[in-house]
Design an enzyme around this catalytic site. Structure first.
Site, mmCIF file in Angstrom:
data_model
loop_
_atom_site.group_PDB
_atom_site.id
_atom_site.type_symbol
_atom_site.label_atom_id
_atom_site.label_comp_id
_atom_site.label_asym_id
_atom_site.label_seq_id
_atom_site.Cartn_x
_atom_site.Cartn_y
_atom_site.Cartn_z
ATOM 1 N N HIS A 66 10.261 -24.411 8.657
ATOM 2 C CA HIS A 66 8.871 -24.834 9.787
ATOM 3 C C HIS A 66 7.767 -24.755 9.193
ATOM 4 O O HIS A 66 7.283 -25.979 9.151
ATOM 5 C CB HIS A 66 9.780 -24.810 10.948
ATOM 6 C CG HIS A 66 10.202 -25.269 12.095
ATOM 7 N ND1 HIS A 66 10.120 -24.792 13.435
ATOM 8 C CD2 HIS A 66 11.292 -25.675 11.105
ATOM 9 C CE1 HIS A 66 11.456 -25.679 13.868
ATOM 10 N NE2 HIS A 66 12.178 -26.089 12.386
ATOM 11 N N ASP A 86 0.392 -1.219 -0.299
ATOM 12 C CA ASP A 86 -0.186 0.435 0.001
ATOM 13 C C ASP A 86 0.691 0.983 -0.055
ATOM 14 O O ASP A 86 2.258 1.705 -0.334
ATOM 15 C CB ASP A 86 -0.878 -0.187 1.267
ATOM 16 C CG ASP A 86 -0.221 0.157 2.110
ATOM 17 O OD1 ASP A 86 0.527 0.015 2.960
ATOM 18 O OD2 ASP A 86 -1.141 0.129 3.240
ATOM 19 N N HIS A 87 0.458 2.241 -0.034
ATOM 20 C CA HIS A 87 1.236 3.867 0.275
ATOM 21 C C HIS A 87 2.775 3.700 1.352
ATOM 22 O O HIS A 87 3.403 4.231 0.889
ATOM 23 C CB HIS A 87 0.582 4.768 0.187
ATOM 24 C CG HIS A 87 -0.444 4.832 2.005
ATOM 25 N ND1 HIS A 87 -1.678 3.429 1.908
ATOM 26 C CD2 HIS A 87 -0.370 4.737 3.015
ATOM 27 C CE1 HIS A 87 -2.250 3.745 2.752
ATOM 28 N NE2 HIS A 87 -1.658 5.024 4.089
ATOM 29 N N THR A 113 2.815 -1.659 8.890
ATOM 30 C CA THR A 113 3.231 -2.430 10.108
ATOM 31 C C THR A 113 3.163 -3.873 9.470
ATOM 32 O O THR A 113 4.160 -4.956 10.056
ATOM 33 C CB THR A 113 1.768 -2.945 10.857
ATOM 34 O OG1 THR A 113 0.532 -3.462 10.268
ATOM 35 C CG2 THR A 113 2.088 -1.437 11.522
ATOM 36 N N GLY A 114 3.131 -4.557 8.095
ATOM 37 C CA GLY A 114 2.617 -5.581 7.842
ATOM 38 C C GLY A 114 1.433 -6.440 8.498
ATOM 39 O O GLY A 114 1.192 -7.498 7.568
ATOM 40 N N GLY A 156 -1.804 -6.035 8.318
ATOM 41 C CA GLY A 156 -3.034 -6.105 7.301
ATOM 42 C C GLY A 156 -2.288 -6.788 6.546
ATOM 43 O O GLY A 156 -3.210 -7.475 6.240
ATOM 44 N N CYS A 188 2.567 -3.424 4.121
ATOM 45 C CA CYS A 188 2.417 -2.480 4.853
ATOM 46 C C CYS A 188 3.043 -1.808 5.354
ATOM 47 O O CYS A 188 4.556 -2.373 5.632
ATOM 48 C CB CYS A 188 0.478 -2.169 4.639
ATOM 49 S SG CYS A 188 0.376 -3.569 6.028
ATOM 50 N N ARG A 247 8.107 -33.739 9.418
ATOM 51 C CA ARG A 247 6.753 -33.680 10.922
ATOM 52 C C ARG A 247 5.829 -32.390 9.913
ATOM 53 O O ARG A 247 5.188 -32.113 10.430
ATOM 54 C CB ARG A 247 7.557 -33.762 12.546
ATOM 55 C CG ARG A 247 8.194 -32.150 12.373
ATOM 56 C CD ARG A 247 8.547 -32.725 13.795
ATOM 57 N NE ARG A 247 9.564 -31.770 14.483
ATOM 58 C CZ ARG A 247 10.998 -31.368 13.865
ATOM 59 N NH1 ARG A 247 11.397 -32.084 13.007
ATOM 60 N NH2 ARG A 247 11.760 -30.839 14.333
ATOM 61 N N HIS A 248 7.005 -31.184 10.133
ATOM 62 C CA HIS A 248 7.119 -30.127 9.335
ATOM 63 C C HIS A 248 5.037 -30.098 8.483
ATOM 64 O O HIS A 248 4.222 -29.317 8.757
ATOM 65 C CB HIS A 248 7.925 -29.033 9.636
ATOM 66 C CG HIS A 248 8.534 -28.265 10.348
ATOM 67 N ND1 HIS A 248 8.548 -28.725 11.516
ATOM 68 C CD2 HIS A 248 9.810 -29.325 10.195
ATOM 69 C CE1 HIS A 248 9.632 -28.555 12.417
ATOM 70 N NE2 HIS A 248 10.225 -28.941 11.758
HETATM 71 C C1 RB5 Z 1 -1.908 2.156 6.550
HETATM 72 O O1 RB5 Z 1 -2.215 3.602 6.990
HETATM 73 C C2 RB5 Z 1 -2.040 1.289 7.361
HETATM 74 O O2 RB5 Z 1 -2.604 0.968 8.854
HETATM 75 C C3 RB5 Z 1 -1.378 0.213 6.436
HETATM 76 O O3 RB5 Z 1 -0.363 0.240 5.690
HETATM 77 C C4 RB5 Z 1 -1.041 -0.928 8.123
HETATM 78 O O4 RB5 Z 1 -0.164 -0.829 8.613
HETATM 79 C C5 RB5 Z 1 -2.457 -2.019 7.701
HETATM 80 O O5 RB5 Z 1 -2.494 -3.059 8.785
#
Ligand code: RB5
Length: 149
Positions: free
Chosen positions: A98, A8-9, A67-68, A70, A65, A132-133
């Site tokens: 794993h 995303d942005h 935080t990664g 979403g 994104c 096993r994995h």
């Molecule tokens: C965008 O502001 C933010 O919410 C998105 O990039 C992401 O971190 C969502 O999980």
């Protein structure tokens, strides 16, 4: 190996850095966007990437994104997709060894370019250990098809 990449942005700048790295390393890269820092909705771009994997047009995916979180939540809604959100290379190594993760999620607002590239390198060069994995991976698919009583 064909890699689909999406952001995303908030992940756009890191996507561009990772794409440069993958190009230099000789990977075939499919970039499904976004293509600027204009605000967009991460589920749309996560899905565009997942679709390529589900259709067999890409082997692995990298989703970015802010935080990664979403992107990893979206990706893990789909069968046969195992997305791992990694902030350092050890998690990326274990996600492959794993969990046979086929999607790497990264937080563009959390990690620097250097760390991200190390994570990507590890993710793409580490093999699944099977054994096993493999049984556990199959269990995920089986259990996710059960209807709650
Ligand atoms: C965008 O502001 C933010 O919410 C998105 O990039 C992401 O971190 C969502 O999980």
């Amino acid at each position: 190996m064909k890699i689909v990449i999406a952001s995303d942005h908030a992940g756009y700048f890191l996507k561009e850095k990772i794409k440069d790295f993958l190009d230099k390393e000789g990977y075939e890269v499919i970039d499904v966007g976004t293509y600027s820092t204009v605000s967009v909705d991460y589920p749309e771009y996560g899905y565009k990437a997942i679709e390529k994997i589900l259709k067999g047009e890409a082997d692995k995916g990298i989703l970015i994104c802010g935080t990664g979180l979403g992107m990893s939540i979206v990706a893990n809604r789909f069968p046969k997709i195992r997305a791992a959100l990694c902030h350092e290379p050890f998690s990326a190594q274990m996600a492959r060894r794993h969990n046979d993760a086929n999607v790497l999620a990264l937080g563009g607002r959390l990690i620097g370019d250097g760390m991200a590239i190390e994570i990507v390198k590890t993710f793409l060069s580490t093999e699944f250990e099977k054994g096993r994995h493999e049984r556990r991976i199959n269990l995920i698919e089986e259990l996710s098809n059960l209807k709650p009583k």
